[in-house]
Design an enzyme around this catalytic site. Structure first.
Site, PDB file in Angstrom:
ATOM      1  N   CYS A  89       0.820  -1.222   0.000  1.00  0.00           N
ATOM      2  CA  CYS A  89       0.000   0.000   0.000  1.00  0.00           C
ATOM      3  C   CYS A  89       0.849   1.265   0.000  1.00  0.00           C
ATOM      4  CB  CYS A  89      -0.908   0.001   1.215  1.00  0.00           C
ATOM      5  SG  CYS A  89      -1.586  -1.624   1.578  1.00  0.00           S
ATOM      6  N   HIS A 339      -8.490   3.317  -3.214  1.00  0.00           N
ATOM      7  CA  HIS A 339      -7.106   2.986  -2.843  1.00  0.00           C
ATOM      8  C   HIS A 339      -6.454   2.101  -3.905  1.00  0.00           C
ATOM      9  CE1 HIS A 339      -3.582   2.078  -0.648  1.00  0.00           C
ATOM     10  NE2 HIS A 339      -4.010   1.089   0.094  1.00  0.00           N
TER      11      HIS A 339
END
Ligand SMILES: [Zn+2]
Lengths: 393, 180
Positions: A89, A339
């Site tokens: 991430c 995301h």
């Protein structure tokens, strides 16, 4: 060459985030289109280095060796450093961090950091497997660990230990979705989520509901970083990188000391504050990694914006909103923007750059910001990556 | 632990001692299959570990599971009990580890359930109840799947017991059975 050459982000841009009908490589082309439109002074031939933040192109696009692919898609021919940066991430921030390090060390003068992720596939079960293998695959994920149950356990313990409520979690989601409503690149730009609606959404992993979780998103973006002597050619409002910090301390969940006390983030942010020479009270805005609502609350605490256990009160009292102590996630956060793993860190840097230049919608413009923090966690919050920016010009 | 023996291993000019499984594993005991009945996935979509000695030096862990035993490695130099089992101690970097039994009971420290968005192979198993278990008399807090409980009935503090599982393709794994 000075040993302490300063480095700035001088501009960048993002594709539309969302469920996009295009391929991984096409996203990279769009990133090139928006980059050269956003930074008119940028010539492709001036870009000596390219860093590509991509978490799992092998999984999501069955494609490795993506740095040269991105160079081709964007019409770049880097001749000093070309590489991919992978940190799940935090892959996008890793690209920026690596470009920063290269320029600071004198190995690059003009570097482009790109983030690309294509996560919506015809088989979402395969995409979920890609997400699961970010964790300790044979020893945690095989049992059924993915991000939602992990952060659900974090929320459960935070509620038990500190009295945090579902209402306070919804406060985070409501704030970030409201900001996303003024950000046209956001996945949920045109979707309204008020408090009542958020608390009625279905559970994904109790106590977390759909509105507590960021989405699987397709998106890309790119920023340009240059050495201090070149800044004026590109912008009057550079975002100087003044501090960085990073910390990794475990992988398997058994080796996580505390679910609710993210000491790795405390260490990473302390190092970033130390290198920047500022503290939590100096921040005007912070782009914090709200992959789940509970993450943002614990991040307030770990960074030192509020005492331990009081993250819920901090958001409920509006202290992380416009008019508060600082503004957290004016971009709309991961909750509101979606995301796309590798692109998220790039999007946060673009927001800081545009906030400094007063180029964002007035509904989310932080008044006269000077200091900004960007944070990403990755995996099960086992790595924390922090950068601190100062407005120039 | 009679199933393990010490053997001397040669690597180039160096030799070292290592404990390995001495007896062939017994036939898998029948356990309730709690994992997907689907056929084995391609290796690169398969979440479960490869457990044969041709693929891992931790094969004794899976052999022990097939005997219904729950073990991990302990460093012979500093006594550190390590999870997951390892072949080199992260504290002192010694390769001299030994297999030790783990407690087979514990209590729920935290839990949740995956209600949507399962990885491939686990779609049919939703809702998937999972959590962290504090093992009795051990500092270890292990993550695992919970059997025999609806997530709405699950509570922090409930006792659980280790349970060995046999995957549909014969591999061994484990979970925790909740005892409300
Ligand atoms: Zn040791």
């Amino acid at each position: 060459m000075s040993e302490t050459r300063e480095v700035a982000v001088v501009g960048g841009g993002l594709t539309k985030f969302g469920v996009r009908p295009l391929t991984w490589a096409e996203l990279a082309q769009e990133a090139g289109e928006v980059l050269f439109r956003s930074v008119p002074a940028l010539e492709a031939s001036a870009v000596d280095s390219l860093f590509v933040g991509a978490a799992e192109p092998e999984r999501f696009a069955f494609q490795s060796h993506v740095a040269p692919l991105v160079a081709e898609q964007m019409g770049l021919a880097p001749h000093r450093i070309v590489q991919r940066t992978e940190l799940a991430c935090a892959s996008g921030q890793s690209a920026i961090r690596s470009a920063y390090a290269a320029i600071r060390a004198g190995l690059s003068d003009v570097a482009v950091a790109v983030g690309v992720e294509k996560m919506n596939l015809p088989s979402m079960a395969e995409a979920n497997s890609a997400m699961a293998c970010v964790l300790d695959r044979p020893w945690d994920a095989a049992h059924g660990l993915t991000a939602p149950p992990f952060f659900a356990m974090v929320a459960q313990r935070h509620m038990l230990e500190h009295g945090t409520t579902e209402d306070q979690l919804a406060d985070v989601s409501e704030k970030n979705h409201r900001f996303a409503n003024s950000n046209p690149t956001a996945q949920f730009f045109d979707k309204r989520f008020d408090h009542e609606k958020l608390l009625r959404l279905p559970m994904v992993a109790p106590p977390l509901r759909l509105g507590d979780c960021s989405s699987m998103t397709d998106g890309a973006g790119a920023v340009v970083l240059v050495a201090e002597e070149l800044v004026k050619k590109y912008t009057d409002t550079p975002a100087w990188i003044r501090g960085t910090g990073q910390y990794a301390d475990f992988h398997n969940l058994a080796n996580m000391e505390s679910l609710t006390d993210w000491t790795g983030l405390t260490r990473a942010s302390r190092e970033a504050f130390r290198t920047a020479g500022v503290g939590p009270k100096d921040l005007d805005l912070a782009e914090l990694h709200d992959c789940f609502t509970i993450s943002e609350l614990i991040e307030y605490e770990a960074i030192g914006l509020c005492p331990k256990g009081q993250g819920g009160t901090f958001v409920a009292d509006g202290r992380s909103d416009l008019g508060g102590d600082l503004v957290v996630n004016p971009r709309g956060g991961l909750l509101g923007c979606g995301h796309p793993l590798g692109a998220t860190g790039i999007a946060q840097a673009v927001e800081v750059s545009q906030q400094f230049a007063h180029e964002v919608d007035a509904k989310r413009q932080v008044p006269d910001p000077e200091w900004a923090m960007v944070h990403n966690l990755s995996g099960s919050a086992n790595v924390h990556s922090v950068m601190i920016y100062q407005r120039g010009g | 632990m009679s199933a393990f023996a010490e053997v001397t291993e040669r690597k180039g000019s160096r030799t070292r001692k290592r404990r390995v499984a001495m007896e062939p594993a017994r036939a898998p005991r029948a356990v309730e299959p709690s994992v997907s009945p689907r056929e084995r996935l391609p290796y690169l979509l398969d979440l479960y570990p490869l457990e044969s000695p041709t693929q891992t030096r931790l094969a004794p862990f899976f052999d022990a599971l097939r005997e219904g035993r729950f073990v991990t490695t302990r460093c012979r130099k500093d006594g550190k009990v390590l999870w997951p089992p390892r072949i080199v101690c992260p504290a002192c970097h010694s390769g001299e580890l030994e297999w030790v039994d783990l407690p087979t009971t514990g209590r729920i420290y935290a839990f949740s359930a995956l209600l949507a968005g399962a990885p491939i192979g686990q779609e049919a198993e939703l809702p998937l109840v999972v959590g962290l278990v504090e093992l009795d008399g051990s500092p270890l807090r292990l993550f695992g799947r919970f059997l025999g409980i609806d997530w709405r009935e699950c509570r922090i503090g409930l006792p659980v017991a280790f349970e060995a599982l046999t995957l549909p393709d014969g591999r061994a794994y484990f979970a925790f059975r909740v005892k409300p």
